[in-house]
Design a protein around this motif. Structure first.
Motif, PDB file in Angstrom:
ATOM      1  N   THR A 184       0.800  -1.222   0.000  1.00  0.00           N
ATOM      2  CA  THR A 184       0.000   0.000   0.000  1.00  0.00           C
ATOM      3  C   THR A 184       0.836   1.277   0.000  1.00  0.00           C
ATOM      4  N   GLN A 185       2.141   1.141   0.174  1.00  0.00           N
ATOM      5  CA  GLN A 185       3.008   2.316   0.312  1.00  0.00           C
ATOM      6  C   GLN A 185       2.808   3.308  -0.824  1.00  0.00           C
ATOM      7  N   GLY A 186       2.576   4.557  -0.464  1.00  0.00           N
ATOM      8  CA  GLY A 186       2.400   5.604  -1.467  1.00  0.00           C
ATOM      9  C   GLY A 186       1.047   5.610  -2.144  1.00  0.00           C
ATOM     10  N   ARG A 187       0.169   4.642  -1.784  1.00  0.00           N
ATOM     11  CA  ARG A 187      -1.146   4.570  -2.426  1.00  0.00           C
ATOM     12  C   ARG A 187      -2.285   4.782  -1.443  1.00  0.00           C
ATOM     13  N   SER A 188      -2.159   4.127  -0.266  1.00  0.00           N
ATOM     14  CA  SER A 188      -3.247   4.214   0.699  1.00  0.00           C
ATOM     15  C   SER A 188      -2.674   4.078   2.102  1.00  0.00           C
ATOM     16  N   VAL A 189      -3.486   4.408   3.099  1.00  0.00           N
ATOM     17  CA  VAL A 189      -3.068   4.214   4.481  1.00  0.00           C
ATOM     18  C   VAL A 189      -3.611   2.873   4.979  1.00  0.00           C
ATOM     19  N   VAL A 190      -2.937   2.305   5.973  1.00  0.00           N
ATOM     20  CA  VAL A 190      -3.361   1.034   6.574  1.00  0.00           C
ATOM     21  C   VAL A 190      -3.749   1.309   8.022  1.00  0.00           C
ATOM     22  N   VAL A 191      -4.977   0.963   8.356  1.00  0.00           N
ATOM     23  CA  VAL A 191      -5.446   1.124   9.732  1.00  0.00           C
ATOM     24  C   VAL A 191      -5.433  -0.233  10.411  1.00  0.00           C
ATOM     25  N   VAL A 192      -4.644  -0.367  11.474  1.00  0.00           N
ATOM     26  CA  VAL A 192      -4.676  -1.592  12.277  1.00  0.00           C
ATOM     27  C   VAL A 192      -5.499  -1.284  13.523  1.00  0.00           C
ATOM     28  N   ASP A 193      -6.645  -1.938  13.625  1.00  0.00           N
ATOM     29  CA  ASP A 193      -7.565  -1.707  14.734  1.00  0.00           C
ATOM     30  C   ASP A 193      -7.152  -2.611  15.892  1.00  0.00           C
ATOM     31  N   GLU A 194      -6.524  -2.002  16.901  1.00  0.00           N
ATOM     32  CA  GLU A 194      -5.997  -2.769  18.045  1.00  0.00           C
ATOM     33  C   GLU A 194      -6.879  -2.600  19.281  1.00  0.00           C
ATOM     34  N   ALA A 195      -8.199  -2.661  19.076  1.00  0.00           N
ATOM     35  CA  ALA A 195      -9.124  -2.502  20.212  1.00  0.00           C
ATOM     36  C   ALA A 195      -8.877  -3.539  21.305  1.00  0.00           C
TER      37      ALA A 195
END
Ligand SMILES: *Cc1c(COP(=O)(O)O)cnc(C)c1O
Length: 374
Positions: A184-195
């Motif tokens: 995803t680098q340079g294209r989108s963000v990655v959300v890691v949901d660590e609830a």
């Protein structure tokens, strides 16, 4: 003349809202459907002396937009700089802020079902696209399919990974998340949901932020900290991301009483108590999982790294309905992708866990006449 319904945005007219555990209702005496911690800090030795906290002397004033004390305490807890922390109204607000800040109206997100329902609800609410790549049969990321979906859909700006995953309890390997970050680098963000990360603390990506400017982590006080009622969560990311999200957050998101209690819950003493409780809960979870796996009505107890277990019954709906009638409220996962006959059980107190265990052990699994309406 348009009705109110017709005046609403079209995507809101057709929106299926999030079915929170509380909205589904039920006449329960035992609530094991929302992954809350079983005890409130007011009724145990968590250490918050609510009487000693003074919110009212300044209640006429707006609160600090980003309470400095609270940010500092969470940064210390997460071993990050203050500039890498944003406090939000629960993790859910953080999830939506990322979409609002990164997705144009004709862009969208990618998530991997079965997973947390709010990614889709927030995307649908905002009217952005929701792409899905199902998890594998063992509930792991299908990285080749994610790669081709990303390649075919340049509109994807945010990729969500829930780790540990709700409702499966599965852990995603750090290497898989790093692989995704490379894709995803340079294209989108990655959300890691660590609830649920406090139940598997070494799995956090928080100490990887320095290497990935497009990594965003969602945290909350609603689960291991036992403070779902405060509505306090955090986004952890590099300053460029935090500054971008800070542009779109509400001007005064955190009520002063929540900020005071949350900061207190994050002092060294209370963090040590939380960690001890999370470790005890993990033991109770493994004990319950083992006992469940020996019941004849149960097909599979999935391994969990969180404060719940996902269980596959021979007839999940019947078990869910019977316990519901008995006031034991669990979370039915029957309609989630690939989770037919699965029910999610939150780990409660020892007493609550034994009540669930005996209700299930006494469940009458005799062949019955099937109700065609179900
Ligand atoms: C509970 C939960 C959250 C956030 O809950 P809040 O109460 O809004 O902090 C976020 N993600 C997942 C996967 C959850 O289960």
């Amino acid at each position: 003349m348009k009705t109110i319904h017709e005046l609403a945005r079209t995507n809101i007219q057709t929106l299926t809202p999030y079915q929170s555990a509380r909205k589904i209702g039920g006449q329960g005496t035992l609530w094991l459907n929302a992954n809350e911690y079983a005890l409130s800090p007011t009724s145990n030795d968590f250490g918050v002396n609510f009487d000693g906290l003074d919110f009212l002397s300044q209640a006429n004033r707006y609160p600090e937009p980003q309470p400095a004390n609270l940010i500092q305490n969470y940064a210390t807890y997460a071993n990050l700089a203050r500039t890498q922390v944003l406090v939000t109204r629960g993790g859910d607000e953080g999830i939506e802020l990322v979409m609002r800040a990164f997705c144009e109206p004709n862009e969208g997100i990618l998530y991997c079902p079965p997973t947390y329902g709010m990614y889709k609800v927030s995307a649908d609410t905002l009217g952005i696209r929701a792409h899905t790549v199902p998890l594998s049969d063992s509930f792991h990321l299908d990285l080749p399919a994610i790669k081709s979906t990303l390649d075919n859909n340049p509109d994807i700006k945010v990729v969500f990974v829930c780790n540990p995953n709700n409702p499966t309890g599965t852990l995603t390997a750090k290497d898989d998340i790093k692989h995704l970050l490379a894709l995803t680098q340079g294209r989108s963000v990655v959300v890691v949901d660590e609830a649920y990360i406090e139940f598997s603390p070494t799995s956090s990506m928080a100490n990887e932020l320095d290497g990935f400017e497009h990594l965003i982590i969602i945290r909350t006080l609603s689960k291991a900290f036992g403070l779902a009622g405060l509505r306090t969560g955090f986004v952890l990311a590099n300053p460029a991301v935090i500054d971008t999200l800070a542009k779109v957050i509400a001007p005064y998101p955190i009520p002063a009483p929540s900020a005071v209690i949350a900061a207190h819950a994050l002092n060294a003493t209370n963090i040590a108590i939380m960690k001890a409780r999370a470790a005890t809960l993990v033991q109770a979870r493994d004990t319950l999982a083992k006992a469940l796996s020996e019941l004849p009505i149960i097909q599979t107890v999935y391994d969990s790294w969180a404060n719940f277990v996902l269980v596959k019954f021979t007839d999940g709906q019947a078990v869910f309905d019977k316990l519901w009638q008995d006031g034991i409220i669990l979370r039915n996962q029957h309609t989630a992708l690939g989770l037919a006959n699965c029910v999610r059980i939150t780990i409660g107190s020892d007493d609550e866990n034994s009540q669930v265990m005996s209700a299930l052990a006494n469940f009458n699994d005799q062949p019955k006449i099937t109700d065609p309406k179900k």
